[in-house]
Design a protein around this motif. Structure first.
Motif, PDB file in Angstrom:
ATOM      1  N   HIS A 116     -10.642   7.530 -10.043  1.00 23.20           N
ATOM      2  CA  HIS A 116     -10.750   6.765  -8.772  1.00 23.20           C
ATOM      3  C   HIS A 116     -10.185   5.208  -9.118  1.00 23.20           C
ATOM      4  CE1 HIS A 116     -12.311  10.069  -6.808  1.00 23.20           C
ATOM      5  NE2 HIS A 116     -13.116  10.355  -7.667  1.00 23.20           N
ATOM      6  N   LEU A 117      -8.983   5.039  -8.969  1.00 27.67           N
ATOM      7  CA  LEU A 117      -8.314   3.699  -9.124  1.00 27.67           C
ATOM      8  C   LEU A 117      -8.265   3.006  -7.854  1.00 27.67           C
ATOM      9  CD1 LEU A 117      -5.504   4.488 -11.806  1.00 27.67           C
ATOM     10  CD2 LEU A 117      -8.027   4.111 -12.157  1.00 27.67           C
ATOM     11  N   THR A 118      -8.278   1.641  -7.913  1.00 29.29           N
ATOM     12  CA  THR A 118      -7.995   0.939  -6.812  1.00 29.29           C
ATOM     13  C   THR A 118      -6.354   1.016  -6.436  1.00 29.29           C
ATOM     14  OG1 THR A 118      -7.604  -1.276  -7.822  1.00 29.29           O
ATOM     15  CG2 THR A 118      -9.768  -0.590  -7.149  1.00 29.29           C
ATOM     16  N   PRO A 119      -5.996   0.452  -5.420  1.00 27.18           N
ATOM     17  CA  PRO A 119      -4.485   0.430  -5.357  1.00 27.18           C
ATOM     18  C   PRO A 119      -3.680  -0.513  -6.128  1.00 27.18           C
ATOM     19  CG  PRO A 119      -5.457   0.270  -2.983  1.00 27.18           C
ATOM     20  CD  PRO A 119      -6.431   0.148  -4.192  1.00 27.18           C
ATOM     21  N   THR A 120      -4.252  -1.548  -6.322  1.00 25.70           N
ATOM     22  CA  THR A 120      -3.590  -2.615  -7.398  1.00 25.70           C
ATOM     23  C   THR A 120      -3.635  -1.779  -9.064  1.00 25.70           C
ATOM     24  OG1 THR A 120      -4.425  -4.499  -6.168  1.00 25.70           O
ATOM     25  CG2 THR A 120      -3.852  -4.693  -8.399  1.00 25.70           C
ATOM     26  N   GLU A 121      -4.788  -1.273  -9.191  1.00 28.75           N
ATOM     27  CA  GLU A 121      -5.106  -0.640 -10.510  1.00 28.75           C
ATOM     28  C   GLU A 121      -3.952   0.598 -10.728  1.00 28.75           C
ATOM     29  OE1 GLU A 121      -9.694  -1.343 -10.942  1.00 28.75           O
ATOM     30  OE2 GLU A 121      -8.954   0.749 -10.512  1.00 28.75           O
ATOM     31  N   PHE A 122      -3.517   1.271  -9.657  1.00 22.91           N
ATOM     32  CA  PHE A 122      -2.576   2.374  -9.611  1.00 22.91           C
ATOM     33  C   PHE A 122      -1.201   1.850  -9.662  1.00 22.91           C
ATOM     34  CE2 PHE A 122       0.264   5.278  -7.838  1.00 22.91           C
ATOM     35  CZ  PHE A 122      -0.108   6.568  -8.501  1.00 22.91           C
ATOM     36  N   SER A 123      -1.064   0.807  -9.035  1.00 20.01           N
ATOM     37  CA  SER A 123       0.304   0.007  -9.106  1.00 20.01           C
ATOM     38  C   SER A 123       0.668  -0.544 -10.510  1.00 20.01           C
ATOM     39  CB  SER A 123       0.277  -1.104  -7.923  1.00 20.01           C
ATOM     40  OG  SER A 123       0.434  -0.864  -6.747  1.00 20.01           O
ATOM     41  N   LEU A 124      -0.367  -0.915 -11.037  1.00 15.86           N
ATOM     42  CA  LEU A 124      -0.349  -1.325 -12.546  1.00 15.86           C
ATOM     43  C   LEU A 124      -0.057  -0.317 -13.520  1.00 15.86           C
ATOM     44  CD1 LEU A 124      -3.012  -4.162 -13.129  1.00 15.86           C
ATOM     45  CD2 LEU A 124      -0.353  -4.483 -13.375  1.00 15.86           C
ATOM     46  N   LEU A 125      -0.699   0.620 -13.393  1.00 14.63           N
ATOM     47  CA  LEU A 125      -0.513   2.018 -13.962  1.00 14.63           C
ATOM     48  C   LEU A 125       0.968   2.632 -13.845  1.00 14.63           C
ATOM     49  CD1 LEU A 125      -1.650   3.884 -16.219  1.00 14.63           C
ATOM     50  CD2 LEU A 125      -2.626   5.364 -14.181  1.00 14.63           C
ATOM     51  N   ARG A 126       0.968   2.689 -12.567  1.00 17.49           N
ATOM     52  CA  ARG A 126       2.573   3.114 -12.299  1.00 17.49           C
ATOM     53  C   ARG A 126       3.755   2.431 -13.064  1.00 17.49           C
ATOM     54  NH1 ARG A 126       6.565   1.557  -8.982  1.00 17.49           N
ATOM     55  NH2 ARG A 126       7.927   2.890  -8.123  1.00 17.49           N
ATOM     56  N   HIS A 141      -7.476  -7.109 -14.033  1.00 20.08           N
ATOM     57  CA  HIS A 141      -7.177  -5.834 -13.287  1.00 20.08           C
ATOM     58  C   HIS A 141      -6.910  -4.973 -14.611  1.00 20.08           C
ATOM     59  CE1 HIS A 141      -7.189  -6.199  -8.880  1.00 20.08           C
ATOM     60  NE2 HIS A 141      -6.651  -7.492  -8.948  1.00 20.08           N
ATOM     61  N   ILE A 142      -6.090  -5.377 -15.526  1.00 17.26           N
ATOM     62  CA  ILE A 142      -5.914  -4.475 -16.597  1.00 17.26           C
ATOM     63  C   ILE A 142      -7.353  -4.220 -17.451  1.00 17.26           C
ATOM     64  CG2 ILE A 142      -5.042  -4.819 -19.324  1.00 17.26           C
ATOM     65  CD1 ILE A 142      -2.864  -3.950 -17.270  1.00 17.26           C
ATOM     66  N   ALA A 143      -8.366  -4.960 -17.357  1.00 17.00           N
ATOM     67  CA  ALA A 143      -9.461  -4.763 -18.124  1.00 17.00           C
ATOM     68  C   ALA A 143     -10.205  -3.422 -17.343  1.00 17.00           C
ATOM     69  CB  ALA A 143     -10.421  -5.806 -18.306  1.00 17.00           C
ATOM     70  N   ASN A 144      -9.968  -3.634 -15.973  1.00 12.17           N
ATOM     71  CA  ASN A 144     -10.762  -2.763 -15.068  1.00 12.17           C
ATOM     72  C   ASN A 144      -9.943  -1.217 -15.329  1.00 12.17           C
ATOM     73  OD1 ASN A 144     -12.256  -4.553 -14.079  1.00 12.17           O
ATOM     74  ND2 ASN A 144     -11.329  -4.798 -12.062  1.00 12.17           N
ATOM     75  N   LEU A 145      -8.799  -1.265 -15.111  1.00 10.57           N
ATOM     76  CA  LEU A 145      -7.914  -0.017 -15.534  1.00 10.57           C
ATOM     77  C   LEU A 145      -8.227   0.524 -16.752  1.00 10.57           C
ATOM     78  CD1 LEU A 145      -5.878   1.857 -14.832  1.00 10.57           C
ATOM     79  CD2 LEU A 145      -4.099   0.123 -15.542  1.00 10.57           C
TER      80      LEU A 145
END
Length: 228
Positions: free
Chosen positions: A152-162, A196-200
């Motif tokens: 379960h990622l936040t929208p920003t975490e998902f955008s970074l991963l994308r 955000h990278i640390a959270n991801l």
């Protein structure tokens, strides 16, 4: 096309009126709450596309509200507060906030940040699924699985991963990532990116297990790369 709904939670009536006017003029439908509980109720009943949350609420701290919303909602959450110290910003981002705006704010900047946050959760059905080292990223569905378990990622975490998986193996500089995910006005916001990278990373490592691969590699002082 239906208007996108923005939930505002702030106990200051002047701020609520100002935000209501600014966002309605920008073409959004606005939902108003003056307390954390009212915000939770409105979010559950009306399904907003984004929330703007103050920190100093009468019944609960805004970071706790952010955490509760994030337990069941993937919508972007923008903190709007007069509290501007770095640790508070980091705490808010760790609890699932996607952005942090300090009062006083400019109407143009606020609308631009709302638009950027909503763009990050936009979907493109033509985008592929990407598999790498047990990780499955469905770019169209905004969903991620590790060895069959959904993350379960936040929208920003998902955008970074994308961005990272679409450029896997390539070094993405801090500036490139900030520009891709937040927009050009954020190109110098490296501390926000690092949080955000640390959270991801933490979520990916939890999915991979203690001895699993480290998928996001740091090139010190330069940027990051997806290492699968």
């Amino acid at each position: 096309m239906a208007e996108e709904r923005i939930l505002i939670c702030d106990d200051d009536p002047q701020i609520r009126r100002a935000l209501n006017l600014i966002l309605r003029e920008a073409g959004y439908e606005v939902l108003i709450a003056s307390s954390a509980q009212e915000a939770l109720d409105r979010a559950a009943l009306s399904g907003p596309h984004l929330a703007i949350v103050d920190l100093l609420l009468p019944d609960q701290h805004g970071i706790e509200l952010c955490r509760k919303l994030r337990e069941w909602s993937g919508m972007p959450i923008l903190i709007l507060s007069a509290v501007g110290d770095e640790q508070t910003k980091i705490d808010a981002l760790h609890q699932g906030a996607d952005d942090y705006v300090t009062k006083p704010f400019g109407p143009g900047e606020l609308v631009a940040r709302v638009q950027a946050a909503l763009r990050r959760v936009g979907r493109d059905a033509s985008e592929p699924r990407i598999e790498a080292g047990g990780l499955l990223v469905d770019l169209a569905a905004h969903a991620v699985w590790f060895h069959g378990e959904e993350l379960h990622l936040t929208p920003t975490e998902f955008s970074l991963l994308r961005v990272l998986v679409l450029n896997r193996g390539l070094l993405m500089t801090h500036r490139q990532l900030l520009n891709e995910v937040w927009g050009p006005e954020y190109e110098d916001a490296t501390p926000v990116l690092r949080t955000h990278i640390a959270n991801l990373r933490g979520k990916l490592q939890a999915g991979a297990g203690e001895h699993g691969p480290r998928l996001i590699r740091t090139d010190s002082g330069i940027g990051y790369r997806f290492n699968a």
